[in-house]
Design an enzyme around this catalytic site. Structure first.
Site, PDB file in Angstrom:
ATOM      1  N   SER A  71       0.619  -1.591  -0.113  1.00  0.00           N
ATOM      2  CA  SER A  71      -0.199   0.145  -0.320  1.00  0.00           C
ATOM      3  C   SER A  71       1.443   1.106   0.022  1.00  0.00           C
ATOM      4  O   SER A  71       1.637   0.745   0.724  1.00  0.00           O
ATOM      5  CB  SER A  71      -0.663   0.214   1.110  1.00  0.00           C
ATOM      6  N   LYS A  72       0.346   1.881  -0.359  1.00  0.00           N
ATOM      7  CA  LYS A  72       1.192   3.537  -1.432  1.00  0.00           C
ATOM      8  C   LYS A  72       0.601   3.929  -0.012  1.00  0.00           C
ATOM      9  O   LYS A  72       2.404   4.857   1.117  1.00  0.00           O
ATOM     10  CB  LYS A  72       0.838   4.209  -2.146  1.00  0.00           C
TER      11      LYS A  72
END
Ligand code: GLU
Length: 491
Positions: free
Chosen positions: A262-263
């Site tokens: 996840s960014k």
């Protein structure tokens, strides 16, 4: 009653007889690794089957719009060789290809679905979040049972409403996914999801079905987070009397055994990887293998080769772990396979981050790096010694394997300096001959000479290139200066 002529005309526009896939990103401003993988698989399925690859922008979530984000999509796709046949910028037979430009159309279809008995207006005051979460007990909803006359009357009065899917309480729905197989769910577990929001815009859940149908999409590739919604999509297709496309749901790309990439948690997007010194082609190759296995042992594939060998049956339903070490390996393989000229061009800006002195030829330095570079961003730190001789410890001259110690180094440096001073030509051949000649004269192995020369020239234990190349690039004058510095340090 709806005027069916318009709907019939819409049907007539739909291309048939070819494989059609779409990449349908929401404009977030960056490309997740998982998104890139979806884009690649959709592209490869289309190209492998000589079909058409379509770009559709899914921007109905107005709250999440990011300035310039659509340009990021175009740029990334172009960089990744994902050339689309239809899309907002290139047009096509079933446009527009931007969801907000299609807004009028969804309502028409929602109303058609109401007429067909698979949707209803809901006038209940619900918060947007309740609607999004599907957190809503349809058993309680009076609107579900409202007569059509009553519903029309309230709508005509201007009362705000959403349009919900009417899902039967009984029975079960089965859908097929290419990697997950047949999945059956009880209809009673499905919520009457919102199709059209109060603002008149469709939800993703509705728009994807309408658009995939109207765009003639034959294969839908998307993340497995949409698996749980697939039965509702099937009921929508059935409600309209449309064919269901082939579904390919891809498991998430994981950071480790338990967490999705996840960014937000700092995992790299495609853009981040490029900035970290990875080559687009290496990223593409590696990301394609995250969740898809070729039949043989080959791992390195060009895009053309991927088009050739890609098959849906190789897509795995188990989550893939993103392994940066593996990507590094791919990256170094791609770097090694480049022509020296192409690598020099690519490496030059990284070399110039630390080697500002343009007397030192970037292409010559690049040649030292090509076989040893994993990521481009490693380059500046590897070649910084060209610009400035680092402070170093004379212990570096001690190297057992080369039979080098401080005393032997002093002896070597004292003798090589005058030889270098009078060398007729300053090239690899002559520099090499000077050092091997001295070694022979000293009845020592070459390493005993080359070790102290390289340490003195670079001031570093680990360097790309050996003594010969480093001296050649530094030039005679600078080499001699550094060898004299070393002698002073040692005495
Ligand atoms: N806009 C959706 C997303 O970015 C696309 C999902 C789909 O491909 O259907 O997640």
């Amino acid at each position: 009653m709806k005027d069916m002529k318009w709907f019939e005309d819409m049907e007539k526009r739909i291309p048939t007889g070819e494989v059609r896939t779409r990449f349908a990103p929401s404009p977030t401003g960056y490309m997740h690794v998982g998104n890139l993988r979806t884009a690649l698989y959709t592209y490869l399925i289309a190209r492998h089957n000589k079909g058409r690859f379509i770009l559709r922008i899914e921007d109905t979530d107005q709250g999440r719009l990011v300035e310039g984000a659509v340009d990021v999509i175009y740029k990334t796709m172009a960089e990744c060789h994902l050339d689309h046949d239809e899309g907002p910028d290139v047009g096509g037979p079933v446009g527009p290809y931007v969801q907000t430009e299609r807004r009028g159309l969804y309502k028409e279809y929602a109303e058609l679905l109401m007429e067909r008995g698979h949707a209803y207006r809901c006038f209940c005051e619900k918060t947007a979040s309740e609607e999004d979460a599907g957190d809503f007990d349809r058993g309680d909803d009076p609107c579900r049972f409202m007569s059509r006359e009553e519903s029309d009357r309230l709508a005509a009065e201007g009362r705000p409403y959403v349009i919900r899917q009417l899902i039967p309480h009984e029975g079960a729905t089965t859908f097929h996914d290419e990697s997950f197989g047949d999945i059956t769910v009880e209809n009673s577990t499905l919520d009457d999801q919102v199709l059209i929001k109060r603002d008149g815009l469709p939800t993703y859940n509705f728009a994807n079905v309408i658009d995939d149908h109207l765009m003639g999409i034959t294969h839908v590739v998307r993340g497995s987070e949409y698996l749980s919604s697939a039965p509702k999509y099937n009921l929508l297709y059935e409600g309209f009397g449309w064919d269901v496309p082939v579904y390919v749901h891809c498991s998430p790309v994981m950071r480790d055994a338990h967490n999705k990439m996840s960014k937000r948690h700092g995992d790299p997007s495609y853009e981040d990887l490029v900035n970290q010194g990875y080559l687009t082609d290496a990223i593409i190759n590696y990301v394609t293998l995250l969740g898809w296995s070729p039949r043989g042992e080959q791992e390195i594939f060009s895009m053309d080769e991927l088009v050739d060998v890609f098959d849906i049956s190789g897509i795995s339903k188990s989550p893939a772990i993103f392994d940066i070490e593996k990507l590094k390996y791919f990256n170094s393989e791609y770097i090694r396979a480049m022509s020296p000229e192409a690598f020099a061009k690519l490496a030059e800006p990284y070399i110039r981050r630390s080697v500002k002195n343009t007397a030192y030829d970037a292409a010559a330095i690049a040649a030292l790096l090509q076989q040893r570079t994993e990521v481009l961003t490693d380059i500046p730190g590897k070649v910084d010694f060209f610009d400035a001789l680092p402070e170093y410890d004379t212990e570096l001259f001690v190297h057992k394997k080369s039979k080098s110690d401080k005393d032997s180094s002093v002896a070597v440096l004292k003798r090589i300096i005058p030889i270098f001073e009078t060398l007729s030509d300053w090239d690899d051949e002559h520099i090499m001959a000077a050092m091997t000649g001295l070694a022979a004269d000293m009845e020592a192995k070459n390493a005993r000479v080359m070790w102290p020369v390289r340490i003195a020239a670079a001031g570093k234990a680990v360097t790309p290139g050996g003594a010969v190349e480093i001296c050649r690039i530094l030039g005679r004058e600078e080499t001699l200066r550094r060898l004299n510095v070393a002698l002073e340090k040692l005495s």
